[in-house]
Design a protein around this motif. Structure first.
Motif, PDB file in Angstrom:
ATOM      1  N   PRO B 149     -11.590   6.611  12.433  1.00  0.00           N
ATOM      2  CA  PRO B 149     -10.231   5.880  11.964  1.00  0.00           C
ATOM      3  C   PRO B 149     -10.888   5.205  10.935  1.00  0.00           C
ATOM      4  CG  PRO B 149     -10.477   5.627  14.180  1.00  0.00           C
ATOM      5  CD  PRO B 149     -11.754   6.457  13.869  1.00  0.00           C
ATOM      6  N   ILE B 150     -10.503   5.371   9.463  1.00  0.00           N
ATOM      7  CA  ILE B 150     -10.846   4.488   8.377  1.00  0.00           C
ATOM      8  C   ILE B 150     -10.034   3.637   7.920  1.00  0.00           C
ATOM      9  CG2 ILE B 150     -11.775   4.946   5.985  1.00  0.00           C
ATOM     10  CD1 ILE B 150     -13.530   6.291   7.635  1.00  0.00           C
ATOM     11  N   ARG B 151     -10.274   2.438   7.587  1.00  0.00           N
ATOM     12  CA  ARG B 151      -9.462   1.517   6.925  1.00  0.00           C
ATOM     13  C   ARG B 151      -9.789   1.406   5.553  1.00  0.00           C
ATOM     14  NH1 ARG B 151     -11.186  -3.327   9.026  1.00  0.00           N
ATOM     15  NH2 ARG B 151      -9.169  -3.601  10.626  1.00  0.00           N
ATOM     16  N   MET B 152      -8.777   1.610   4.674  1.00  0.00           N
ATOM     17  CA  MET B 152      -8.544   1.606   3.142  1.00  0.00           C
ATOM     18  C   MET B 152      -8.015   0.272   2.831  1.00  0.00           C
ATOM     19  SD  MET B 152     -10.148   4.205   1.808  1.00  0.00           S
ATOM     20  CE  MET B 152      -9.681   3.875   0.054  1.00  0.00           C
ATOM     21  N   LEU B 153      -8.902  -0.587   1.946  1.00  0.00           N
ATOM     22  CA  LEU B 153      -8.110  -1.668   1.179  1.00  0.00           C
ATOM     23  C   LEU B 153      -8.098  -1.345   0.048  1.00  0.00           C
ATOM     24  CD1 LEU B 153     -10.248  -4.552   3.263  1.00  0.00           C
ATOM     25  CD2 LEU B 153      -7.893  -3.875   3.430  1.00  0.00           C
ATOM     26  N   ILE B 154      -6.733  -1.469  -0.727  1.00  0.00           N
ATOM     27  CA  ILE B 154      -6.588  -1.000  -1.686  1.00  0.00           C
ATOM     28  C   ILE B 154      -6.064  -2.031  -2.893  1.00  0.00           C
ATOM     29  CG2 ILE B 154      -5.210   0.781  -3.378  1.00  0.00           C
ATOM     30  CD1 ILE B 154      -5.401   2.315  -0.805  1.00  0.00           C
ATOM     31  N   SER B 155      -6.784  -2.163  -4.242  1.00  0.00           N
ATOM     32  CA  SER B 155      -6.388  -3.230  -4.917  1.00  0.00           C
ATOM     33  C   SER B 155      -6.594  -2.668  -6.255  1.00  0.00           C
ATOM     34  CB  SER B 155      -7.111  -4.354  -4.757  1.00  0.00           C
ATOM     35  OG  SER B 155      -6.769  -5.459  -5.618  1.00  0.00           O
ATOM     36  N   ALA B 156      -6.279  -3.415  -7.512  1.00  0.00           N
ATOM     37  CA  ALA B 156      -6.187  -3.052  -8.724  1.00  0.00           C
ATOM     38  C   ALA B 156      -7.185  -4.226  -9.536  1.00  0.00           C
ATOM     39  CB  ALA B 156      -5.218  -2.662  -9.355  1.00  0.00           C
ATOM     40  N   GLU B 157      -7.509  -4.044 -10.678  1.00  0.00           N
ATOM     41  CA  GLU B 157      -8.125  -4.964 -11.612  1.00  0.00           C
ATOM     42  C   GLU B 157      -7.469  -5.446 -12.558  1.00  0.00           C
ATOM     43  OE1 GLU B 157     -11.176  -6.755 -11.791  1.00  0.00           O
ATOM     44  OE2 GLU B 157     -11.473  -6.213  -9.762  1.00  0.00           O
ATOM     45  N   VAL B 165      -3.293  10.525  -1.655  1.00  0.00           N
ATOM     46  CA  VAL B 165      -3.920  11.598  -1.355  1.00  0.00           C
ATOM     47  C   VAL B 165      -2.873  12.571  -0.422  1.00  0.00           C
ATOM     48  CG1 VAL B 165      -5.832  12.816  -0.259  1.00  0.00           C
ATOM     49  CG2 VAL B 165      -6.351  10.838  -1.325  1.00  0.00           C
ATOM     50  N   PRO B 166      -2.183  13.525  -1.018  1.00  0.00           N
ATOM     51  CA  PRO B 166      -0.872  14.148  -0.331  1.00  0.00           C
ATOM     52  C   PRO B 166      -1.290  14.723   1.165  1.00  0.00           C
ATOM     53  CG  PRO B 166      -0.853  14.591  -2.453  1.00  0.00           C
ATOM     54  CD  PRO B 166      -2.226  13.869  -2.384  1.00  0.00           C
ATOM     55  N   SER B 167      -2.640  15.421   1.194  1.00  0.00           N
ATOM     56  CA  SER B 167      -2.966  16.163   2.280  1.00  0.00           C
ATOM     57  C   SER B 167      -3.358  15.244   3.382  1.00  0.00           C
ATOM     58  CB  SER B 167      -4.038  17.274   2.088  1.00  0.00           C
ATOM     59  OG  SER B 167      -5.070  16.599   1.373  1.00  0.00           O
ATOM     60  N   LEU B 168      -3.322  14.022   3.145  1.00  0.00           N
ATOM     61  CA  LEU B 168      -3.704  12.903   3.961  1.00  0.00           C
ATOM     62  C   LEU B 168      -2.612  12.100   4.553  1.00  0.00           C
ATOM     63  CD1 LEU B 168      -7.436  11.545   3.163  1.00  0.00           C
ATOM     64  CD2 LEU B 168      -6.862  13.381   4.832  1.00  0.00           C
ATOM     65  N   GLY B 169      -1.307  12.356   3.922  1.00  0.00           N
ATOM     66  CA  GLY B 169      -0.369  11.627   3.921  1.00  0.00           C
ATOM     67  C   GLY B 169      -0.248  10.200   3.722  1.00  0.00           C
ATOM     68  N   VAL B 170      -1.331  10.023   2.632  1.00  0.00           N
ATOM     69  CA  VAL B 170      -1.517   8.532   2.223  1.00  0.00           C
ATOM     70  C   VAL B 170      -1.012   8.196   0.648  1.00  0.00           C
ATOM     71  CG1 VAL B 170      -3.461   6.752   1.885  1.00  0.00           C
ATOM     72  CG2 VAL B 170      -3.524   8.286   3.486  1.00  0.00           C
ATOM     73  N   LYS B 171      -0.153   7.304   0.442  1.00  0.00           N
ATOM     74  CA  LYS B 171       0.144   6.835  -0.720  1.00  0.00           C
ATOM     75  C   LYS B 171       0.144   5.366  -0.742  1.00  0.00           C
ATOM     76  CE  LYS B 171       2.524   9.256  -3.587  1.00  0.00           C
ATOM     77  NZ  LYS B 171       3.524   9.904  -4.458  1.00  0.00           N
ATOM     78  N   THR B 172      -0.758   4.512  -1.371  1.00  0.00           N
ATOM     79  CA  THR B 172      -0.610   3.237  -1.244  1.00  0.00           C
ATOM     80  C   THR B 172      -0.909   2.418  -2.621  1.00  0.00           C
ATOM     81  OG1 THR B 172      -1.652   3.259   0.837  1.00  0.00           O
ATOM     82  CG2 THR B 172      -1.472   0.914  -0.174  1.00  0.00           C
ATOM     83  N   ASP B 173       0.094   1.428  -3.177  1.00  0.00           N
ATOM     84  CA  ASP B 173       0.218   0.909  -4.413  1.00  0.00           C
ATOM     85  C   ASP B 173      -1.080  -0.089  -4.373  1.00  0.00           C
ATOM     86  OD1 ASP B 173       3.490   0.372  -5.167  1.00  0.00           O
ATOM     87  OD2 ASP B 173       2.559   2.138  -5.101  1.00  0.00           O
ATOM     88  N   ALA B 174      -1.937   0.064  -5.716  1.00  0.00           N
ATOM     89  CA  ALA B 174      -2.951  -0.960  -5.889  1.00  0.00           C
ATOM     90  C   ALA B 174      -2.362  -1.792  -6.903  1.00  0.00           C
ATOM     91  CB  ALA B 174      -3.965   0.043  -6.644  1.00  0.00           C
ATOM     92  N   VAL B 175      -2.023  -3.175  -6.266  1.00  0.00           N
ATOM     93  CA  VAL B 175      -1.627  -4.408  -7.087  1.00  0.00           C
ATOM     94  C   VAL B 175      -2.676  -5.131  -7.389  1.00  0.00           C
ATOM     95  CG1 VAL B 175       0.155  -6.028  -6.872  1.00  0.00           C
ATOM     96  CG2 VAL B 175       0.445  -3.741  -5.636  1.00  0.00           C
ATOM     97  N   PRO B 176      -2.684  -5.652  -8.568  1.00  0.00           N
ATOM     98  CA  PRO B 176      -3.544  -6.682  -9.045  1.00  0.00           C
ATOM     99  C   PRO B 176      -3.459  -7.888  -8.157  1.00  0.00           C
ATOM    100  CG  PRO B 176      -2.571  -5.914 -10.842  1.00  0.00           C
ATOM    101  CD  PRO B 176      -1.806  -5.253  -9.809  1.00  0.00           C
ATOM    102  N   GLY B 177      -4.573  -8.657  -7.659  1.00  0.00           N
ATOM    103  CA  GLY B 177      -4.418  -9.688  -6.790  1.00  0.00           C
ATOM    104  C   GLY B 177      -3.855  -9.509  -5.409  1.00  0.00           C
ATOM    105  N   ARG B 178      -3.668  -8.371  -5.125  1.00  0.00           N
ATOM    106  CA  ARG B 178      -3.331  -8.218  -3.566  1.00  0.00           C
ATOM    107  C   ARG B 178      -4.096  -7.065  -2.977  1.00  0.00           C
ATOM    108  NH1 ARG B 178       1.484  -8.405  -0.856  1.00  0.00           N
ATOM    109  NH2 ARG B 178       2.047  -6.796   0.461  1.00  0.00           N
ATOM    110  N   LEU B 179      -4.197  -7.292  -1.704  1.00  0.00           N
ATOM    111  CA  LEU B 179      -4.878  -6.121  -0.970  1.00  0.00           C
ATOM    112  C   LEU B 179      -3.909  -5.407  -0.138  1.00  0.00           C
ATOM    113  CD1 LEU B 179      -8.232  -7.815   0.678  1.00  0.00           C
ATOM    114  CD2 LEU B 179      -8.081  -5.928  -1.095  1.00  0.00           C
ATOM    115  N   ASN B 180      -3.830  -4.141  -0.437  1.00  0.00           N
ATOM    116  CA  ASN B 180      -2.916  -3.406   0.560  1.00  0.00           C
ATOM    117  C   ASN B 180      -3.721  -2.695   1.416  1.00  0.00           C
ATOM    118  OD1 ASN B 180      -0.382  -4.234  -0.527  1.00  0.00           O
ATOM    119  ND2 ASN B 180      -0.468  -2.706  -1.908  1.00  0.00           N
ATOM    120  N   GLN B 181      -3.397  -2.455   2.714  1.00  0.00           N
ATOM    121  CA  GLN B 181      -4.109  -1.832   3.902  1.00  0.00           C
ATOM    122  C   GLN B 181      -3.585  -0.387   4.300  1.00  0.00           C
ATOM    123  OE1 GLN B 181      -6.219  -4.003   7.165  1.00  0.00           O
ATOM    124  NE2 GLN B 181      -4.722  -2.703   8.246  1.00  0.00           N
ATOM    125  N   THR B 182      -4.401   0.475   4.260  1.00  0.00           N
ATOM    126  CA  THR B 182      -3.921   1.723   5.074  1.00  0.00           C
ATOM    127  C   THR B 182      -4.810   2.271   5.932  1.00  0.00           C
ATOM    128  OG1 THR B 182      -2.469   3.878   4.787  1.00  0.00           O
ATOM    129  CG2 THR B 182      -4.425   3.189   3.129  1.00  0.00           C
TER     130      THR B 182
END
Lengths: 109, 227
Positions: B149-157, B165-182
């Motif tokens: 199990p992998i945790r991804m923390l996604i953000s933007a600069e 990544v469609p084959s993993l069923g993942v789509k998470t927005d990268a928002v500046p100033g925010r950490l989104n987790q999947t």
């Protein structure tokens, strides 16, 4: 599956979706039986077609739900077996090995 | 990865994506039945000799065409909610990876054990070796161990991006100033492609994502060599 999948009405890929082909085939058979049977009994053409359509929908959905339910149960079993196989290799002869505990219980009696 | 003229999903490489594929099959069959029914009714309407057009008292048929769609909706909603809650289950990740979106590249950070950080730029078409995928390959792939199990923390600069990544069923927005987790688990080794999924400027189409999953031993070798 094949590259150019055959899609009914442009959307339903009957070759690659599990249970789809059987459901559509059984549904067509059910539709034929119900529609033809109604026509032979009543000689009403339009009403027989309606019954045929209804038979198609009900038979297809019934076959689909039954087949997908069993398919889902099979997948769960496959996952449990895979996990078990992986753990067996991992835990063999260690303290976590369930077979080891059984053997030692038998030995102590 | 996607192939030309593709209409369906890519093959599932994570359990969640498998569940999503099955739910999609289920819903598609229902949609197919409804379409067949509607086509049949249109055909009936076009071939009828009946011409009575006054309003009729139609209590029974009104009941049927209210109750039946409600049943159909419930048949779709129950598996949908099941998959939705499955996606939110706690799964004790083994590794945390951060993906930061920039204009127009991704940065991946592996900071659990060592301070490993690298940028991932698309390989321009003129530099692409033969046989590689145009507009999809990157210079540094995101490596990860399989079956963990992998945790991804996604953000933007800078601006909004989206890590998908469609084959993993993942789509998470990268928002500046925010950490989104999947979180996800990859069941097989392989290379999986995705593209930035939120408009972010001129080169939005040219910042792809490539995830490569390896057995743990190889991942540890790569991690040691890279840091």
């Amino acid at each position: 599956g094949s590259e150019q999948a055959f899609k009914l009405l442009g959307i339903l890929d009957v070759q690659n979706i599990p249970c789809a082909r059987e459901s559509i085939l059984y549904g067509s058979l059910g539709s034929l039986v119900v529609g033809l049977g109604h026509f032979l009994a009543t000689s009403r053409v339009r009403r027989s077609f309606d019954f045929g359509m209804g038979g198609f929908v009900l038979t297809t959905l019934g076959c689909w739900i039954y087949c997908r339910y069993n398919h889902a149960k099979l997948r769960i079993q496959q996952r449990i077996i895979q996990e078990g196989m992986r753990n067996k290799i991992l835990y063999e002869s260690s303290d976590f090995d369930p077979e080891r505990k059984q053997n030692s219980n038998r030995g102590s009696n | 990865m996607a192939h030309p003229l593709q209409l369906g999903f890519q093959d599932a490489m994570s359990p969640i994506m498998e569940e999503l594929l099955h739910f999609h099959d289920h819903t598609l069959m229902i949609v197919f039945m409804i379409s067949a029914m509607v086509l049949y009714i249109i055909m009936l309407m076009m071939t009828t000799k009946l011409t009575y057009t006054n309003t009729m008292n139609a209590q029974e048929v009104e009941m049927i065409w209210t109750i039946l769609p409600a049943i159909v909706l419930i048949t779709i909603a129950l598996p949908s909610l099941r998959v939705l809650y499955l996606m939110d289950e706690i799964n004790n990740p083994h590794l945390t990876i951060k993906a930061i979106g920039h204009q127009w590249y991704w940065t991946y950070e592996y900071t659990d054990y060592d301070n490993l950080e690298f940028d991932s730029y698309m390989i321009p078409t003129q530099d692409l070796p033969n046989g590689y995928f145009r507009l999809l390959e990157v210079d540094h792939r995101m490596m990860m161990p399989m079956e963990s199990p992998i945790r991804m923390l996604i953000s933007a600069e800078d601006v909004l991006h989206s890590w998908a990544v469609p084959s993993l069923g993942v789509k998470t927005d990268a928002v500046p100033g925010r950490l989104n987790q999947t979180t996800f688990i990859v069941t097989r080794p392989g290379v999986f492609y995705g593209q930035c999924s939120e408009i972010c400027g001129a080169n939005h189409s040219f910042m792809p994502i490539v995830v490569e999953s390896l057995p743990l031993q190889h991942f540890e070798n790569w991690s040691t060599m890279s840091s």
